[in-house]
Design an enzyme around this catalytic site. Structure first.
Site, PDB file in Angstrom:
ATOM      1  N   LYS A  51       0.806  -1.219   0.000  1.00  0.00           N
ATOM      2  CA  LYS A  51       0.000   0.000   0.000  1.00  0.00           C
ATOM      3  C   LYS A  51       0.840   1.272   0.000  1.00  0.00           C
ATOM      4  O   LYS A  51       0.377   2.330  -0.445  1.00  0.00           O
ATOM      5  CB  LYS A  51      -0.934   0.012   1.209  1.00  0.00           C
ATOM      6  N   SER A 303       1.196  -9.780  -0.578  1.00  0.00           N
ATOM      7  CA  SER A 303       0.934  -8.340  -0.580  1.00  0.00           C
ATOM      8  C   SER A 303       1.215  -7.645   0.741  1.00  0.00           C
ATOM      9  O   SER A 303       1.399  -6.423   0.773  1.00  0.00           O
ATOM     10  CB  SER A 303      -0.523  -8.083  -0.981  1.00  0.00           C
TER      11      SER A 303
END
Length: 399
Positions: A51, A303
């Site tokens: 992110k 991720s």
């Protein structure tokens, strides 16, 4: 319009502030799945998640006037920390609205990057509504977690890295929530080599992209609780969904126990800490959702790795119980000296390791001459567990 040129520009803009994360081949996954499996380790990114890339690119593009008014975001996790760190680097005031149920450790991590944290609402939607109200009051810039071109381009830099780190890629497998990561990665990868398959993996408890793809239009789905909370999104973005329709080849879903087993597998076999959403690509491979990729070179994007320690304990215990490596046992014994010792000696004889033991007579169904013993036993595997139970049955214990 998102283009390869914009993703390359994003890579240049954020390069001084992020890590180029490792791409590693994993032998045990390759053997189990009959694929050549590589992991892109975004769990090792600053803030522990991909992110950071999208938030950094968004804030890097702001005008001096926009930077002066600050940025606002709503998040209960990775996006919050990505925005907070990016804002600190560029000297921009960041306000993050987090649901009141956000774990203290995540609130503290966000504050430690210098952001103002406002706790509001019981869920993301309520926090997001409040964040947008603050934007209007202050004239600040709202940093959306996925449905924003600058954010998508930032996430797309992962695709550029993968394509330079490994030749002859056949498929890239990506976690999917709102679609910011997969849409950026898919655009980058397909622009460089349209023959590479891009496959998304959702939590079955939050299948907004899968159901929207099947319907051919954006749907809002009802999400149920999932350990992959980072991809628990009810509705994809209009920007991300358009890119997914154009560039993504397949979307599959994984169940909660499959995600938990993947987290445990990565931790135990590869010493990789993955959060629930980050483990979904591996869950898909291990549970035969993508067997058509056998013999192919497959990259799974891990991720993020921001998983709550208490959840790690729960997942480890659940996984060991599922595999027969830990089990509960209740045994009725005669209430006299030496009976417990006999039981423990039998378990020890066949290699069982006793983790906990509780002895009681305070149960209604017991006779005055009986007692219950409750044990948690560690075994090597399901076969070993059955050998322990068989030994006890052979000595007339009812188990």
């Amino acid at each position: 319009m998102i283009s390869l040129k914009k993703i390359v520009k994003a890579q240049t803009a954020i390069a001084p502030y992020i890590q180029t994360t490792s791409l590693v081949r994993v032998d045990y996954l390759s053997e189990l799945t009959q694929m050549n499996v590589f992991l892109k380790l975004e769990n090792m990114q600053y803030t522990g998640s991909f992110k950071l890339r999208g938030a950094m690119n968004k804030i890097a593009q702001l005008t001096p006037e926009e930077k002066a008014k600050g940025v606002v975001a709503a998040s209960a996790g990775n996006h919050a920390q990505g925005v907070a760190r990016s804002a600190k680097i560029f000297g921009v005031k960041a306000t993050i609205v987090m649901p009141t149920v956000t774990p203290i450790i995540k609130v503290k991590a966000t504050r430690d990057y210098g952001a103002e944290v406002i706790l509001y609402g019981d869920n993301y939607d309520e926090a997001c509504k409040k964040a947008k109200e603050i934007c209007e009051e202050r004239g600040a810039v709202f940093v959306h977690p996925f449905n924003d071109e600058a954010v998508i381009c930032g996430q797309g830099t992962i695709g550029l890295e993968i394509m330079t780190q490994l030749r002859n890629i056949d498929a890239v497998v990506v976690p999917v929530g709102g679609g910011g990561l997969i849409s950026g990665v898919a655009k980058a990868v397909k622009s460089l080599n349209p023959n590479v398959s891009v496959i998304g993996v959702e939590a079955a408890n939050a299948p907004c992209v899968k159901e929207s793809m099947e319907a051919g239009r954006i749907l809002t789905v009802c999400c149920t609780p999932t350990i992959a909370e980072g991809i628990a999104v009810a509705c994809p973005g209009d920007i991300t969904f358009g890119l997914i329709q154009e560039y993504v080849d397949d979307i599959v879903a994984v169940e909660e126990d499959e995600i938990a087993s993947a987290i445990l597998s990565l931790l135990e076999k590869q010493k990789i800490v993955a959060e629930g959403s980050g483990a979904t690509p591996v869950a898909a491979l291990l549970n035969h959702k993508l067997d058509y990729l056998k013999g192919k070179n497959v990259v799974c994007i891990i991720s993020g790795g921001n998983i709550d320690i208490n959840m790690v304990e729960t997942i480890i215990n659940s996984g060991l119980l599922k595999d027969g490596r830990r089990f509960n046992l209740q045994v009725k014994l005669k209430h006299k000296a030496g009976e417990l010792q006999k039981l423990l000696s039998l378990i020890s004889k066949v290699g069982g390791n006793i983790l906990t033991i509780e002895q009681t007579r305070y149960v209604n169904q017991l006779d005055l001459t009986e007692q219950f013993v409750y044990l948690v036993i560690e075994a090597y595997d399901e076969d070993h567990k059955e050998r322990i139970l068989s030994e006890l049955r052979n000595h007339n214990y009812a188990v």
